[in-house]
Design an enzyme around this catalytic site. Structure first.
Site, PDB file in Angstrom:
ATOM      1  N   THR A   1       0.835  -1.214   0.000  1.00  0.00           N
ATOM      2  CA  THR A   1       0.000   0.000   0.000  1.00  0.00           C
ATOM      3  C   THR A   1       0.869   1.263   0.000  1.00  0.00           C
ATOM      4  O   THR A   1       0.482   2.278  -0.587  1.00  0.00           O
ATOM      5  CB  THR A   1      -0.985   0.032   1.190  1.00  0.00           C
ATOM      6  OG1 THR A   1      -0.259   0.091   2.420  1.00  0.00           O
ATOM      7  CG2 THR A   1      -1.902  -1.174   1.186  1.00  0.00           C
ATOM      8  N   ASN A   2       2.027   1.204   0.635  1.00  0.00           N
ATOM      9  CA  ASN A   2       2.935   2.360   0.582  1.00  0.00           C
ATOM     10  C   ASN A   2       3.535   2.520  -0.813  1.00  0.00           C
ATOM     11  O   ASN A   2       3.655   3.646  -1.300  1.00  0.00           O
ATOM     12  CB  ASN A   2       4.048   2.226   1.629  1.00  0.00           C
ATOM     13  CG  ASN A   2       3.573   2.663   3.001  1.00  0.00           C
ATOM     14  OD1 ASN A   2       3.419   3.854   3.264  1.00  0.00           O
ATOM     15  ND2 ASN A   2       3.289   1.696   3.855  1.00  0.00           N
TER      16      ASN A   2
ATOM     17  N   LYS B   1      23.617 -14.205   0.405  1.00  0.00           N
ATOM     18  CA  LYS B   1      22.957 -12.897   0.408  1.00  0.00           C
ATOM     19  C   LYS B   1      23.673 -11.938  -0.544  1.00  0.00           C
ATOM     20  O   LYS B   1      23.045 -11.160  -1.256  1.00  0.00           O
ATOM     21  CB  LYS B   1      22.980 -12.343   1.841  1.00  0.00           C
ATOM     22  CG  LYS B   1      22.276 -11.027   1.991  1.00  0.00           C
ATOM     23  CD  LYS B   1      22.162 -10.659   3.454  1.00  0.00           C
ATOM     24  CE  LYS B   1      21.430  -9.348   3.591  1.00  0.00           C
ATOM     25  NZ  LYS B   1      20.442  -9.320   4.625  1.00  0.00           N
TER      26      LYS B   1
ATOM     27  N   ARG C   1      13.538  -7.333   5.125  1.00  0.00           N
ATOM     28  CA  ARG C   1      14.828  -8.006   5.013  1.00  0.00           C
ATOM     29  C   ARG C   1      15.908  -6.976   5.333  1.00  0.00           C
ATOM     30  O   ARG C   1      15.797  -5.825   4.899  1.00  0.00           O
ATOM     31  CB  ARG C   1      14.969  -8.459   3.553  1.00  0.00           C
ATOM     32  CG  ARG C   1      16.016  -9.456   3.253  1.00  0.00           C
ATOM     33  CD  ARG C   1      15.801  -9.978   1.832  1.00  0.00           C
ATOM     34  NE  ARG C   1      14.726 -10.948   1.796  1.00  0.00           N
ATOM     35  CZ  ARG C   1      14.844 -12.216   2.178  1.00  0.00           C
ATOM     36  NH1 ARG C   1      16.000 -12.687   2.594  1.00  0.00           N
ATOM     37  NH2 ARG C   1      13.813 -13.035   2.134  1.00  0.00           N
ATOM     38  N   LEU C   2      16.920  -7.393   6.089  1.00  0.00           N
ATOM     39  CA  LEU C   2      18.013  -6.460   6.384  1.00  0.00           C
ATOM     40  C   LEU C   2      18.832  -6.219   5.116  1.00  0.00           C
ATOM     41  O   LEU C   2      19.119  -7.160   4.371  1.00  0.00           O
ATOM     42  CB  LEU C   2      18.930  -7.047   7.458  1.00  0.00           C
ATOM     43  CG  LEU C   2      18.564  -6.793   8.917  1.00  0.00           C
ATOM     44  CD1 LEU C   2      19.628  -7.418   9.817  1.00  0.00           C
ATOM     45  CD2 LEU C   2      18.430  -5.310   9.216  1.00  0.00           C
ATOM     46  N   ILE C   3      19.178  -4.966   4.888  1.00  0.00           N
ATOM     47  CA  ILE C   3      19.992  -4.639   3.712  1.00  0.00           C
ATOM     48  C   ILE C   3      21.454  -4.988   4.020  1.00  0.00           C
ATOM     49  O   ILE C   3      21.987  -4.590   5.052  1.00  0.00           O
ATOM     50  CB  ILE C   3      19.870  -3.135   3.369  1.00  0.00           C
ATOM     51  CG1 ILE C   3      18.393  -2.751   3.118  1.00  0.00           C
ATOM     52  CG2 ILE C   3      20.739  -2.769   2.182  1.00  0.00           C
ATOM     53  CD1 ILE C   3      17.767  -3.387   1.910  1.00  0.00           C
TER      54      ILE C   3
ATOM     55  N   HIS D   1       8.960   3.076   8.859  1.00  0.00           N
ATOM     56  CA  HIS D   1       8.692   2.138   9.950  1.00  0.00           C
ATOM     57  C   HIS D   1       7.487   2.645  10.743  1.00  0.00           C
ATOM     58  O   HIS D   1       7.401   3.832  11.054  1.00  0.00           O
ATOM     59  CB  HIS D   1       9.919   2.010  10.853  1.00  0.00           C
ATOM     60  CG  HIS D   1       9.734   0.989  11.929  1.00  0.00           C
ATOM     61  ND1 HIS D   1       9.782  -0.365  11.688  1.00  0.00           N
ATOM     62  CD2 HIS D   1       9.438   1.122  13.246  1.00  0.00           C
ATOM     63  CE1 HIS D   1       9.545  -1.022  12.809  1.00  0.00           C
ATOM     64  NE2 HIS D   1       9.331  -0.143  13.780  1.00  0.00           N
TER      65      HIS D   1
END
Ligand code: GAR
Length: 192
Positions: free
Chosen positions: A12-13, A64, A90-92, A108
């Site tokens: 939605t964002n 990764k 997911r962590l960048i 956030h």
């Protein structure tokens, strides 16, 4: 500025940002929507809005780094200059961070540094705080850390449930994210 939006969920964002760009209240070009989830609802939204989509499943890569190298290749191919994470869960890693240093932002659903991580809206509700909100911040290697760019408060009323709070927070997100991206675009142009 050519923007890529990263999303893992309903999008939605992402949709709000794309709408703002299509209505030219956001002067960035949306070059690509990237998802790490082959079944994410954001895919049909991006397709409906005619934005190119990259579906890249980290499970298809051994590491990764290899996953992020492929994503960076696709971003460079489309000359992406800026990244907005919008529910990208997911962590960048360092590969993506180094390729787009200082040019990745995240949204956030809390007033950071309170309630980082998963289910920030549920965490705030459970904690019984009277005010929560939305934060937009630059991304570093941490989870929901990095320099804060913008925040907006949302009051939690006695009558609120997690569901109504979720709606209130998301309504704020859908305004704050495109507006903040536009401010970043403007200040970037002043520097140039
Ligand atoms: C948004 O509320 C966003 O703030 C949150 O995920 C949701 C995605 O919704 N992000 C985080 O919790 C990041 N830690 P959407 O897919 O409907 O845009």
């Amino acid at each position: 500025m050519k923007l890529a939006i990263f999303a893992s969920g309903s999008g939605t964002n992402a949709e709000a940002i794309i709408h703002a760009a299509q209505q030219q209240t956001l002067e960035m070009e949306i070059a690509l929507v990237v998802t790490d989830k082959p079944k994410a609802k954001v895919i049909e939204k991006a397709e409906r809005l005619n934005v190119p989509m990259l579906i890249c499943d980290p499970k298809s890569f051994e590491t990764k780094d290899a996953y992020e190298e492929q994503v960076v290749r696709e971003l460079k191919k489309r000359q992406v200059t800026f990244i907005a994470l919008a529910g990208y869960m997911r962590l960048i890693g360092s590969t993506l961070l180094n390729a787009y240093e200082g040019r990745i932002v995240n949204i956030h659903p809390s007033l950071l540094p309170s309630f980082p991580g998963l289910d920030a809206i549920g965490q705030a509700f459970q904690a019984g705080v009277k005010i929560t909100g939305v934060t937009i911040h630059y991304v570093d290697e941490g989870m929901d850390t990095g320099e804060i760019i913008a925040q907006e408060a949302v009051r939690i009323e006695e009558t609120d449930t997690v569901e109504t709070l979720h709606q209130k927070v998301q309504a704020v997100e859908h305004q704050l994210y495109p507006n903040t991206l536009q401010k970043i675009f403007r200040s970037d142009r002043e520097v140039e």
